[in-house]
Each structure stands twice: as C-alpha cells, then as structure tokens.
Design a protein around this motif. Structure first.
Motif, mmCIF file in Angstrom:
data_model
loop_
_atom_site.group_PDB
_atom_site.id
_atom_site.type_symbol
_atom_site.label_atom_id
_atom_site.label_comp_id
_atom_site.label_asym_id
_atom_site.label_seq_id
_atom_site.Cartn_x
_atom_site.Cartn_y
_atom_site.Cartn_z
ATOM 1 N N LEU A 55 -16.054 -5.532 63.488
ATOM 2 C CA LEU A 55 -15.406 -4.663 62.496
ATOM 3 C C LEU A 55 -14.353 -5.393 61.655
ATOM 4 O O LEU A 55 -13.977 -4.927 60.578
ATOM 5 C CB LEU A 55 -14.764 -3.459 63.183
ATOM 6 N N MET A 99 -17.611 -5.596 69.354
ATOM 7 C CA MET A 99 -17.634 -4.690 68.219
ATOM 8 C C MET A 99 -16.313 -4.775 67.445
ATOM 9 O O MET A 99 -16.313 -4.656 66.210
ATOM 10 C CB MET A 99 -17.827 -3.272 68.719
ATOM 11 N N ALA A 100 -15.212 -4.983 68.184
ATOM 12 C CA ALA A 100 -13.912 -5.139 67.518
ATOM 13 C C ALA A 100 -13.966 -6.309 66.534
ATOM 14 O O ALA A 100 -13.552 -6.201 65.371
ATOM 15 C CB ALA A 100 -12.803 -5.358 68.548
ATOM 16 N N PRO A 104 -14.954 -5.548 72.851
ATOM 17 C CA PRO A 104 -14.391 -6.665 72.088
ATOM 18 C C PRO A 104 -15.360 -7.198 71.031
ATOM 19 O O PRO A 104 -14.961 -7.534 69.910
ATOM 20 C CB PRO A 104 -14.107 -7.713 73.159
#
Lengths: 253, 253, 253, 253, 253
Positions: free
Chosen positions: D183, D179-180, D177
């Motif tokens: 991004l 890294m989500a 999450p």
C-alpha cells in the motif's frame, strides 16, 4: 530523434523489472498477456478503421524519431526572404527556394510569386494547417484508445480470473496464487496505458502543437512577405512565436 | 463493409471465450444477463425516445456496413465539373448529373444551375451538413448511453448479489461461489461497454467525421464551381481535404 | 405522453425486484433509505434555490408527459403563411393566426405584421430561445445534482455502516449481515442515480434540444416570411431542419 | 515570494508526519520510493521533451517565488502616461520610460512613440500575451503530468506488491506487513499528486491568469494612450480590471 | 437570506448524526479530523493565494446570506427610466437616481447622461460584468478546491491508518477497530466534499449566474434608454430575461 521518449520508455520498464526482481516468473502469464494486449488491440480495431490500427507502430516510432522544429531558423529564413523581396522584388524569391527549403515555405512563397490572390493563399495555407492538425489527431487517437481499452481489458481479465478462482475454492491454499494471477491482467493494463500509450499520446500532442506553431509562423511570414512588409516588421511579427530568449538582436522596440 | 469492426467484435469475444475456457458454465447466469442487458436497455429507454432505442440494431449494423467515402474521387469529379462549367458554361453541368452522382453534389450543382443566390446555396448546404451531423450524433448517443448504463447495472447487480450472499453466510463454503455469481454482472457490464458499445460509438464518430469532411469538400467544390473558379484553383482548394499522398499530379505550386 | 420513460422506469424497477426475489425483506432498511434520499435531497437544497428543489416533481413529470414537437407540421404551417404573405401581403397573416397557432409563431408573425424592425424581431426571438434554453438547463440541473449526490450519500452511508460494524466485531457471525446492511446505501444511491435521475436528465436534455430546434425552425421561417421570400425558398430553408424522410414532395432541387 | 505555497507544502508534510508518528520506519521503503518517483518522472520524460522535464525544479520554484502583479500600480502608471501624452504629446513619453518601467509597458509605449500602426501594435502585443499564456501552460503541464502519473505508478507498485505477496502466502503472519508495504506506493503516489504537484499546478494557473490580466490591462492602456484618450477615460477603461475596493478616487461616474 | 442553504447544511448533518446514533464516540477521532481538515486547508493554501484562503468563511457566508436579484423590479425600473427619458429628455434621469437605485444602473445611466460615447458605455459595462464574473469564479474556486482535496486527504489518512494497522497485526481482535479508525478519514473527506463544499460551490455558481443575468438586463436597458428606444420596445427587450410568468401585462405582441 527524441532521446527522452526512449529513455522514458526503457527506464520505466527497467524500474518495473527491478521492483519485480527475482519474482519475475510469477509475473509472466501468457494467457493474461493475450487477453490484455489482444483484447485492447482488437477493440481498437472495432473503434477505428483497419488502416489506422495497422499504422500504430509508425505512430509510436514517430514519438521517438520526430525532429524538433527550429522556430528560430524558420523565422530567420523568412526575414531573409522578406529582405530579398523588398530589395529585388518578390519574383527574385524563386531563385532562393531550393530542396533544403521547408516545403511549406516553398508552397507559400511559390503561390506569392505566382501572384495568387493573397486571401486565397491565406485560406489554402490555413486549410493545409487544419488538415495537418486533423491527421495528427488521428494518429494520437490510436494511442488514446489503446490507453483507454488496455486498463478495461485488464479489469475484464481480473474479473474472469476472480470468478474462476471463487468458483473453485475447495483448496484454500490456491486462493493466494489464483488471485495473484487474476491481478496480473490489471497490472498489465495499467502498465500498457500509463507507461506506454498515454505518455506517447502526450508526446505526440506536444509535437503536433509545435509543428502547427511552426506552420503558423510560416503562414504569418509568407503573408507579411506577400504584402511587402518591411523586414523589421516581419521580424517583429515572427518574434512573438519565439521564447524571449531565442529572439534575434535586431528587435529593440 | 468495414471488416475491422467485424474482426474486432468477433476476435474480442473469441479471446474472452478462450480465457474462460472450460469454466464456461460458471460464467453463464441467466438472471445476471437479464439484469445487465435488460436494465441498461430499459434505462436507455428512459433516456431517449422510443424510436431511437428501437433503431439501435440499425446503428450497430451501420458500424459494420458503412462504405468509406472516396474523397479523392469526389475531388476529381468536382474538378471535372469545374472544367466543364468553365468550358461550356454552368448550365452544361445539368447533362453531367446522373443517378451515379453523389446526391449532395447533385443538389448543390442543381441549385447553382438554377441560378440560386450563392449565399443561399452555401447556407442551405451548410445547414444540411449540420443537420446530418446532428443525426449522426443521435445515432452515436444510443451507443454512448448503453456504454454508460451497462457498467452501472453491472455494479447494481453485483451489489444485489453481495447483499444476498452476505445476509445468508451460514454456510462458509457457499461464499466463494456466491461472490463469483455476484461478480458476473460486473463482468457482463464491463464487456458490453468496452468490447461492444463504446468502440462502436468510437467507430460511428469516426465515420461521421469522414462523411462530414466529404460534404465539406463538396460544399467547397460547388461554391468554387458556382463562382467560376479556374479548375486548377478548384483542385488546389479541394486538395487540402486530401492527405498529401492522395493528391493529384496537377498540383505543383 | 412519452410511454418510453414510463416503460423504462417501471421496467427497470420490475427487473431489480425480480433479481432480488424472495430476499426482498433484507433489502429494505428505513434508516438507509432516509440517509440516501434525505441526504441527497437536502444537499441539493444547499446547491440550488428552494423553489427549484420544490419543483423537482414537475421536472420529473415533464420527462413523462412532454409532447414531441411536430417539426413537419410547423414547417408546413410556415410555408402556408409564406404563401399567404406573398399572395395577399403580410398584413393578411393576422387573420390566419388563431388560438391553435403555436404561440411562438404568433409572437413572431405579429411582430412582422406590426412592422417591427427585422433585426429587432430576430434579436427578440433569439433571446427568447436562449432564455428557454436556460430554463430547460435549470430544470435538468436538479436531476443532474440528484444523480451526483445520491451515490455520494450511498457511499457515506456505507462508510458509516462499515465503521459501526468494524468497531463491534465481537460476534463474527454478525459481520456478514452488518456488511449487507452497510452496502444497501451504496445500492440505493446507484439505483437512484442510474435508474431514475441520470436517465431522466438525459431525456430532458433530448426534449430541450428538440424544442429549441423547433423554435429555431420557426425563427428562420418568420424571418423568411418577413423578408418576403418565395414560399419555395422558405420550404428549402425549413427542410434542412427535417430528416430527409420527412421532407415534403415539393423539394426537388 | 508566496509564503502561502511554502506554508502549504511544509504544513501538509508536517501534518502527515504527525499522523504517522512513531510508525515512521514502517513508512519508508526505498524500493517503493524509487518506483513511484522514478516511474512518474521517467513517464513524464516520455510525455514531454527533455528540456521541459529538466526545468521542473524551476517551475516548482516559480510557484514559491513569483511576485504578485500590482494591477493598481500599473493602472496608475498608465493613467500618468496618458496625462503626459495628452499634455506634452506622445513623444514626451520616451523620457518617462526607464529601467523601472514594466518591460511590457516600455515595448508598447515605444511602438506608440515610433508611430507604429495602431492595429499592428495591438496585434503584436496580443500575440505576445498569447505566447506568454502558451509558455505558462507548458510549465503547468509538467506538474499536471506528474500529478497524473504519480498515482498511476502508485497503483502499479501496489499491484506488483500484491502479486508478490499473494504468490508467497505460505506464512500467514507475513500477509499483513506484505500488504502494508504494497500500500505504501499508493500512499506515496497520492501524496505526491495531492500535496505537491496538483496544488502547485493550481497555483501556477492562478499566477498565469493574474499575469495575463496585468498584460491585458497594459494592452488596453497603451491602446488608449496611443489613440489620445482623455486620462479620465483611460482610468475608467483600466478600472474594470481592478476589484471595486482597489479603484482610484477619481472615478465617480 | 437563503434559508435553503441553511436547511440543507443543518439537515444533512442532523441526518448523518441520526444514522450514527449511539455510536457517535466511535466516529470522533481528533487525529483524523486534523489530517483531513488540516491537509485539505493547507493544500488549498498551496493552490491559491493566502488572501483567498483567509476569505473562505466570507465565501461560505455568501452562500447563506445572498439576496436574490429581483429581475422583474429591475426591468420595471428601467422601463420607467425609459419613459422619463423619452418624455423629459435623458438629462431628466439624473433626478431619478438616488441611493436606492441599483449602483450598476446608476453607473450606466450617469454615463448616458454625461453623453459618454454609447460604444464606450457598452464596453465599460460589459467589462465590469466580466470582471464580476471573474471575482465570482475565484470565490467559487476555493470551495471547488476544498471539495477536491478533502476526499484526497481522506484517502491519504485511510492509507496511513491501513499501513499502521497492517504492520502491527499481532492482535487479530484489533484489526476491526483499527480499520474502523482508518475509514474515518475517508468518511470525513466524503462528508466535507459532498455535504458542504461541493453543494456550496453549486449554489455560488447559481447566484453568480443570476447576478450576471441581472447585470446583462441592466446593460441592455441602459443601452436601449441611451439610444432613445420607445419604452414598449425597452420592455420587450427586457422581458426576454424574465420567465414568461413574470412578464408585465403590457406585452401583448
């Protein structure tokens, strides 16, 4: 003074600080600061003569404190001069030049009053404009180079950090923080380039274009006055430099 | 001698060494050095004639040892010559040319003294300037190409390292160090391009521009002397090449 | 023959083979070779007419076997012709043209001897030079396109490999080798572009510039001869094409 | 009104929303929105004068609401005027100018009627066109800069997110999450640049080109009328601005 | 018909299908197809007027079905016309123009026969060529834009896929396939740009250059005929447009 540059710079950094929030301590790494700022600055020294690099702060200041050119005021002034020259002869202009007159107007008008050959006036004023464009370009070039080398040293710093981290992977729990530090230089380089130097270079280019336009307006005006043009024609010739909304009421044709 | 180039180059490498610190042994890999430096140099050999590549060290040296052009001195000299030509005739200039005179001034003035057709003088001097610009560009081109191919071979080296590492992943503990070595060539390529060759190419471009400007100043001066211009006009014509702060006190108009 | 191109190409591949060493079998994957070389070549076929693509090997060969232009020799020849024309009349030149004479000189001199209108001679020779420049550009364009599409198909191959590998991740031990194969196409594309096609395009551009310079020298020479210039003036006019170190002893002014 | 711009903008966002589908909540992160939109906008403020940035919405609106130029109608009008001028004298044109006439035609024709010097008419109209091109470029520049800085701040946001995530890796299940979210800023930047600002800049460039072409057509027409050209010649001169399919039936030669 | 375009396009896709092989089902994802093709097409709609976008298929067809220009045939025809004009007067040319004659030749020759002012003929034909170049550029621009926005939407699709995958990482075995699907859009974008639109844009640029060259040849020929040039001179003037190997046997000088 250009409030937008200041608002832009301060606002961007405020935003970044807000995004970082309470994690700030993890974002400050003196060694990373040194390699990015130091590396970029020293490389710009390799790229440019010393004097230019030492004048970087002046160039940055210029992007904040430049005065916009009042094209409309310049045009009115020149139309006024054209009226005087038409009515009282071109020599009468000498008395209308004072310390408040734009120095480029003074130079041009004085040459016209002195009876300098019109082609020489045009050539000299135009060479002056080209020479100014050149000085502007040199000032902007420093910012361009900082914007080019800061991300490069950001990447070099990250590569160094990654190599160090990957060579010592005995403790897996250290990988995350190691990589975080390695990425910091990339972040610093990206911020230096995109939040400071590239936009300042854009603004300097904008100011340069505006100032050169003002000088071209003056050049056209002086040449028109010198050749004894009707003030209405002078106004028409200068109006093309202004946005339609700024043009004087005289123009109707 | 350009101390900035030297300070820039040495300073950048010092910074990088400090950032690496005690991890230095992990950053030295002879095979990686060979593939990046060797690959880039050999590829530049494919790109350029042999003579040019062998002259690379001279080009690099030039970025350190070039003498700046003294535009103000050149302008004064030419105004002085204009005064002599005006007072004693253009033939009198022959006695004022000596070994200390800039060779481009000598060539131009000698042609004027010989009574060469003015248009031919202008054409020849201008062709000479273009030819010099061309030679400068060729010198810079080597640095540009090194700056283009060094990162490319850095990437090729990293890809080779990654393929080797990924093919032999039986020992997971070797992955980190294997990847560290693979990244070294990317680091070498980035440093070669961004800390050495690209900034040196920038500096050479700067020097070229300055030297061409000096030649254009001389060309204008010689043409003005040849046509018998008043020294004050000559000064005005040459002043446009100087920054306002460098201009002589004569100029007032 | 240009030994540097050959040394560059062979040397680069030798270096790459040394870096790969005993891992060579892992670097050879016929399917990857086909997608990168085949894909790039077929795409260049979409980009250019068939005839051009089929002539690619000739273009590559040219980068190895081109003869450098002897600018000094051309200049001497033209000065010699100018001397003959001055002494014996321009018609006398007809006897000095033989099969060894550069065909571009022959064409130009023959037109002069035939009494063709000078402006037409200049126009025709110049159009010939432009047309040659155009043909050179077309030859270089094939190499540029190979250098552009080879890395693109390297990336496409890697993406295909990654998708296949990621879709079948049941056996973790196969991930490494699968990724190694996927990266091979990127490596092939990078090598094809950076070690072969881009540097060959650079070399062709260099040769084109040199040859066009030789033609411009001949054009200037023929025009000078046609207009009956003094051989010393012809020499001065042609010397600007030569580096100062190559210039003849006559020139002193 | 340009329906394509609207369809393009709305369609693209609809597509993106469909692709995201039920995962929408995971794609909305206020902090990420602020750093990308805020950072890009503030940086454009550093790059450009305040007035320009505040006029951004007008520029965007213009890409939706611009009226296409009716080149064929302009050409017919000018041919009609040429017929009148030929038949009844140029002064007769005054009665044919009304509020519906394109203001650029009125300006040009009025100057012709007033007997302004043809060279001055051409110079003024051409300067007007250049000045318009300049204003167009300034409008487009804002969109270009948004398209340049939005992805840059997308990357800066992602770097900040990654550093925060990597510094706190105690809970492995939070990596995904984290890294989500990191991004998301890259995604926002890519969408802002590629779905909004860069295509709008393209459209503005297209409209600018069309409008400048219409003005050049008018300039040619006015000059032809002024010089008393035969209406058939005027038509021939203006037809070259039209696609062959739009040309009038008169033209046969 | 240009067989190379067809072979290039079909061949490239065949190669890609072979590389994918039995994994084909994993490479087809309707949602990914929609976001890349749909997103790129809709964004091009934002960038260009509707009419242009709807004409995209015509532009693509043109890259396959364009007829090459027979420069040699055009040159022969014009030399033949020059011979007729020289022998029987320029009016005699009228009978030699028929439906098979290139329409650009007909237009030019008819104007010459009508006694149109030579400068006007040149201006009109040249404006026609510029106008054609402009239409060509607009056709190519659609392909350029598709080639620019397809990879951008490939990246946007991948980012969306990654965010969805990373937000739902409860099942580690789903990571591989999730990432495979995410990468598909990048692959689609890369293939669309590099295998279809960018090479087609290259081919259109090539054809445009060839066609403009043919028109310039005709322009030169018509002007030469109009001025009554000797057919041999006309041939010399037109030969410079041909490669040396295509030139006629007449030319010997």
């Amino acid at each position: 003074m250009d409030i937008a540059t200041l608002v832009g710079l301060i606002g961007t950094f405020t935003l970044i600080l807000i995004a970082i929030g309470s994690n700030l301590p993890g974002f400050i790494d003196p060694a990373s600061v040194v390699i990015v700022i130091g590396g970029a600055t020293l490389t710009v020294m390799t790229s440019m003569p010393l004097g230019r690099v030492l004048g970087l702060h002046k160039v940055v200041m210029k992007s904040v404190f430049t005065q916009s050119n009042d094209l409309k005021g310049l045009a009115s002034k020149l139309v006024e001069f054209a009226t005087v020259a038409r009515r009282d002869g071109i020599l009468a202009l000498e008395n209308h030049i004072d310390d408040d007159t734009d120095p480029f107007i003074s130079t041009g008008v004085r040459m016209a009053v002195d009876g300098t050959d019109p082609q020489l006036i045009e050539k000299l004023l135009f060479a002056e404009i080209e020479s100014l464009a050149d000085r502007h370009k040199n000032g902007k070039a420093i910012c361009d180079l900082m914007g080019k080398y800061a991300p490069a040293f950001g990447m070099i710093g990250t590569l160094i950090g990654l190599v160090i981290m990957l060579s010592n992977m005995s403790d897996p729990s250290a990988i995350g923080p190691g990589m975080a530090v390695a990425l910091l230089t990339t972040l610093y380089g990206a911020v230096m380039a995109n939040a400071i130097f590239l936009p300042i270079a854009d603004k300097l280019a904008y100011y340069s274009k505006e100032e050169l336009k003002a000088r071209m307006l003056i050049l056209q005006g002086v040449m028109a006055i010198q050749s004894g043009d009707n003030p209405r024609i002078v106004e028409q010739k200068l109006n093309v430099f202004l946005a339609p909304s700024e043009r004087g009421g005289h123009e109707e044709a």
